[in-house]
Enzyme design. Structure first.
Site, PDB file in Angstrom:
ATOM      1  N   ASP A  32     -17.506  17.460 -16.986  1.00 27.46           N
ATOM      2  CA  ASP A  32     -16.869  16.460 -17.827  1.00 27.46           C
ATOM      3  C   ASP A  32     -17.973  15.663 -18.513  1.00 27.46           C
ATOM      4  O   ASP A  32     -18.690  14.898 -17.865  1.00 27.46           O
ATOM      5  CB  ASP A  32     -15.994  15.551 -16.958  1.00 27.46           C
ATOM      6  N   HIS A  33     -18.090  15.832 -19.836  1.00 32.98           N
ATOM      7  CA  HIS A  33     -19.202  15.209 -20.559  1.00 32.98           C
ATOM      8  C   HIS A  33     -19.046  13.691 -20.671  1.00 32.98           C
ATOM      9  O   HIS A  33     -19.979  13.004 -21.110  1.00 32.98           O
ATOM     10  CB  HIS A  33     -19.332  15.837 -21.950  1.00 32.98           C
ATOM     11  N   ARG A  34     -17.895  13.153 -20.294  1.00 27.77           N
ATOM     12  CA  ARG A  34     -17.771  11.696 -20.234  1.00 27.77           C
ATOM     13  C   ARG A  34     -18.577  11.130 -19.070  1.00 27.77           C
ATOM     14  O   ARG A  34     -19.046   9.984 -19.105  1.00 27.77           O
ATOM     15  CB  ARG A  34     -16.304  11.291 -20.059  1.00 27.77           C
TER      16      ARG A  34
END
Length: 463
Positions: free
Chosen positions: A433-435
């Site tokens: 998850d690039h968040r």
């Protein structure tokens, strides 16, 4: 004597409906407290429902094969005395004034039976938890997604009667699906018309009569296509209702893909030493598997990269880094993709992980996982290598920030100590998850994991 109604309880994880698989009681039967009265199939597991009271069954409100919403009455009893007004199940979506009116509590409340791991929530003044709010959202979304399907079915076939679904257990339904047998065409030889494995196998081996072509339709056109398909080895057209595990998996993948921005990195590593380690442990009488060794290496590497073992809590506006590793293991089961969880995997040895993973996989394929065994994962491994696949781009399990796919181990020419030799090589695929996880963190984690697997002796410096 008093009448008592039992509503389908919330079986956990925000599930809003279940399919009634089989009744174990009939009208007129006398049941005892906690006696199993029915099997229900949720999106995650087949669960046995215990009776909440001791009494006599007066009405069964649902048929096997019927999908029942949480809070809907499924059975009524006659019980002795005056039972309490509240029942140990999920409240209905709406209540009549009579149901909503409070009843006088007895001086000594009678202890009610509840499903293990579920049961009524204790009354408190706290606000609903994030999971409760998520469950309510999923229930609302489920109702919304059901509406178009119902309307299409009504518009396309308003006059066609719906056939009664044959009574059969999930393993028997799977066998029938595999053999191409229509359960509705079988008269079950089991109790209450239950279709057994022998019934399905007998139907599969019996010769089938050719269907007559429809009136006014050329016989060649009516049968030629299916005959050509049969000669070519293709099965006949089949339609499968989208429900249960398949529906839940599809919704979870859509939620994940359109909620968490996925990023993926890949690394091909020389695992020759790890393969030798697994063989040495097995030859020495130790319980060991390659997947268990990879799982142990993942747990060790996560200690230095906690964001890959984390959760994006949108309600609280926080990133939660877990203080433990509950390792999900993706399993291809007859009912669909399932992800049972090895709790506190970080604290287990390779032998313990081998046993835990093997046990969960067997239980998943038998369709006997409980909702608890499918909940609470913090990071997941998907072993696509068992299908001979080199690599893939896995989709995150909703609520998790990382998933690792392990490819097949293959003997390939590989540079080793300045020379080209045949080595055991595998590809690791990491989605995150690039968040939560920056590209650098994801890359460094995968590189660190690759070092542990290429030289497992380096793990001694971390334990």
């Amino acid at each position: 004597m008093a009448s008592r109604e039992f509503r389908l309880p919330d079986l956990g994880e925000g599930l809003t409906e279940s399919e009634l698989v089989e009744w174990h009681v009939a009208v007129g039967d006398t049941v005892t407290l906690n006696q199993t009265i029915a099997d229900v199939e949720t999106a995650k597991a087949v669960v046995q429902l215990p009776s909440p009271v001791a009494g006599v069954v007066t009405e069964l409100c649902a048929e096997p094969g019927e999908t029942v919403q949480v809070g809907t009455p499924i059975v009524r009893f006659e019980v002795e005395g005056s039972p309490p007004a509240s029942v140990p199940d999920a409240p209905a979506a709406s209540s009549s004034p009579a149901e909503a009116a409070p009843a006088e509590a007895p001086a000594t409340p009678k202890r009610e039976a509840v499903l293990v791991g579920y049961g009524p929530a204790a009354a408190s003044g706290r606000a609903p938890t994030r999971k409760a709010r998520k469950g309510a959202f999923q229930q609302a979304a489920g109702r919304a997604s059901d509406a178009p399907v119902a309307s299409v079915a009504t518009a396309t076939a308003p006059s066609l009667p719906q056939p009664a679904r044959a009574l059969a257990t999930p393993p028997v339904r799977k066998l029938a699906h595999t053999l191409g047998v229509d359960l509705a065409s079988i008269s079950g030889s089991g109790p209450r018309g239950l279709v057994t494995r022998d019934d399905v196998q007998h139907a599969a081996s019996a010769p089938s009569a050719p269907e007559a072509p429809e009136s006014g339709v050329d016989a060649t056109r009516a049968t030629g296509g299916s005959a050509a398909a049969t000669r070519a080895g293709y099965p006949a057209e089949r339609r499968t209702p989208i429900r249960g595990v398949r529906r839940a998996t599809a919704q979870a993948m859509v939620d994940s893909a359109f909620t968490a921005p996925h990023a993926s990195v890949f690394l091909t590593v020389d695992v020759t030493r790890t393969m030798k380690l697994v063989r040495r442990l097995s030859d020495g009488g130790e319980r060991a598997s390659l997947l268990a060794v990879i799982a142990k290496a993942v747990c060790l590497a996560l200690a230095s990269y906690p964001t890959l073992n984390a959760h994006w809590d949108d309600d609280a506006g926080e990133i939660v880094e877990w203080g433990h590793v509950n390792l999900g293991i993706a399993v291809a089961a007859p009912r669909g993709l399932m992800v049972p969880v090895v709790e506190h995997a970080h604290a287990q040895t390779v032998a313990e992980l081998t046993d835990a993973i093997g046990s969960l996989a067997r239980t998943a394929r038998a369709g006997e996982l409980s909702p608890q065994q499918l909940s609470g994962g913090t990071v997941t491994i998907s072993n696509v290598g068992v299908f001979g696949i080199d690599a893939g781009t896995p989709i995150l399990v909703p609520g998790q920030s990382a998933i690792l796919a392990t490819g097949a181990v293959q003997r390939r020419p590989w540079e080793h100590k300045g020379r080209v030799r045949l080595r055991d090589v595998m590809t690791l695929s990491l989605s995150f998850d690039h968040r939560i996880v920056d590209g650098e963190q994801g890359a460094r984690f995968l590189h660190d994991l690759g070092r542990l697997l290429s030289d497992p002796a380096t793990a001694l410096g971390r334990v």
